[in-house]
Write a protein that holds these residues in place. Structure first.
Motif, mmCIF file in Angstrom:
data_model
loop_
_atom_site.group_PDB
_atom_site.id
_atom_site.type_symbol
_atom_site.label_atom_id
_atom_site.label_comp_id
_atom_site.label_asym_id
_atom_site.label_seq_id
_atom_site.Cartn_x
_atom_site.Cartn_y
_atom_site.Cartn_z
ATOM 1 N N ALA A 181 -7.651 -0.347 1.417
ATOM 2 C CA ALA A 181 -6.474 0.046 1.912
ATOM 3 C C ALA A 181 -5.902 1.148 3.063
ATOM 4 C CB ALA A 181 -6.018 0.343 0.915
ATOM 5 N N GLU B 137 -8.462 5.295 -1.664
ATOM 6 C CA GLU B 137 -8.446 3.250 -1.813
ATOM 7 C C GLU B 137 -8.953 3.532 0.190
ATOM 8 O OE1 GLU B 137 -6.773 0.552 -3.507
ATOM 9 O OE2 GLU B 137 -5.478 1.842 -5.203
ATOM 10 N N ASN C 152 -1.710 0.050 -9.084
ATOM 11 C CA ASN C 152 -2.771 -0.902 -8.677
ATOM 12 C C ASN C 152 -2.379 -2.050 -10.400
ATOM 13 O OD1 ASN C 152 -5.766 1.315 -8.305
ATOM 14 N ND2 ASN C 152 -4.354 0.859 -7.177
ATOM 15 N N THR D 43 1.154 -1.448 0.138
ATOM 16 C CA THR D 43 -0.200 -0.077 -0.097
ATOM 17 C C THR D 43 0.802 1.061 0.159
ATOM 18 O OG1 THR D 43 -2.271 -1.201 0.975
ATOM 19 C CG2 THR D 43 -1.736 0.862 1.544
ATOM 20 N N HIS E 143 -1.737 -0.810 -3.931
ATOM 21 C CA HIS E 143 -3.013 -0.014 -3.524
ATOM 22 C C HIS E 143 -2.482 1.056 -3.288
ATOM 23 C CE1 HIS E 143 -5.172 -3.707 -2.869
ATOM 24 N NE2 HIS E 143 -4.183 -4.295 -2.184
#
Length: 325
Positions: free
Chosen positions: A150, A147, A117, A97, A122
């Motif tokens: 995330a 997101e 992505n 992430t 993420h």
């Protein structure tokens, strides 16, 4: 380094970019017992952090692969794009992430999200509303978007950086971040103006600064809370003090400052707003009704006459000319 179940090395978080903000973020994370991997283009900046317990990685790819979440605090999104697009980095983005605090537009950030992505990672965009000295303070704020899942997965970690971690949809996050900075800096400049003007009244700036800070804290906090209530209820009744009453007081305040030769462009603008709101028919309502003036549609300049000049005689008297910058 031990491996996590997802194949990443055994750190809680990686921080890439060790400028003033990145460095203090690392220190805040270390203070909370987090295992932190770091990377910077200039390794020399990492010496103090390594001594404090951080692990310096030889490359951005290694730093990204070291943790399930990587915080980016680079110069701007162009630098982020260059780093993430480098050879060997794409593979490290899988299952990672990215929390990007670097400066950039919504378009740039969406492009970065697409890149992350595609690599199986993420993306969360972060905006910190604090000077470096307040990173980690329980009352400081960070705004996040992109997101949500995330973000929620790493919320506890991100709350180490700022006690209030607010997630909003993209457009709302942009609006909140923009308005919060506009409001905060306008308030600070108004404070600086008042402190600077204090010498014209024979008072030292440090003494005035302390008095203003102490005395205004409750007054302004209460006024803001009341304004929020009125906006939520749609109630602008002038039960406390009408806009007309404020305007009369503002005339006296401005006249006093201008008579001393103080420069007051911020307060002059306040007087102008009040005059415009009065002309729109809000004089018998609460001062918070001035939000209606700001929320009104701006007329097309090509189709509408220029707005009237600010009538300084209503607010400051003949001395106003000497008060302009």
């Amino acid at each position: 380094m031990r491996e996590n179940d997802d194949g990443r090395s055994g750190f809680d978080v990686s921080v890439l970019g060790l400028g003033a903000m990145g460095t203090i973020m690392v220190r805040a994370l270390l203070k909370q017992g987090k295992r932190v991997a770091i990377w910077n283009r200039s390794p020399g900046k990492a010496e103090g952090l390594v001594a404090a317990g951080a692990h310096l990685c030889e490359s951005a790819a290694i730093a990204l692969a070291a943790s399930p979440v990587a915080i980016l605090v680079l110069l701007d999104d162009t630098a982020v794009q260059e780093m993430l697009g480098a050879d060997g980095v794409g593979q490290a983005l899988a299952n990672c992430t990215i929390v990007n605090f670097s400066t950039g537009s919504k378009e740039d950030s969406l492009a970065l999200q697409a890149l992350v992505n595609r690599a199986g990672g993420h993306y969360v965009k972060g905006m910190i509303v604090a000077y470096p000295r307040n990173v980690g303070h329980p009352e400081s704020y960070c705004i996040y978007t992109s997101e949500r899942e995330a973000f929620e997965r790493h919320r506890e970690l991100l709350e180490v950086l700022a006690g209030h971690a607010v997630f909003l949809p993209w457009d709302e996050a942009l609006a909140f971040g923009t308005m919060l900075h506009a409001y905060s800096f306008a308030a600070m400049v108004a404070f600086y103006e008042a402190v600077g003007a204090s010498r014209h009244f024979g008072m030292s700036a440090p003494k005035m600064a302390r008095l203003l800070s102490d005395a205004s804290r409750f007054l302004i906090s209460d006024a803001l809370e009341d304004a929020v209530r009125r906006l939520e209820e749609g109630d602008f009744a002038g039960d406390q003090a009408t806009l007309d009453v404020h305007a009369s007081a503002f005339e006296y305040i401005a006249e006093s400052m201008h008579a001393c030769g103080a420069r007051t462009p911020v307060f002059d603008a306040v007087c102008q707003v009040v005059q415009r709101a009065q002309s729109m028919g809000y004089g018998d309502q609460d001062v918070s009704a001035t939000t209606q003036f700001f929320a009104a549609e701006v007329p097309d300049c090509a189709d509408s006459p220029a707005p009237p000049e600010f009538d300084t005689s209503q607010c400051s008297g003949a001395a106003v000319g000497s008060a302009t910058p």
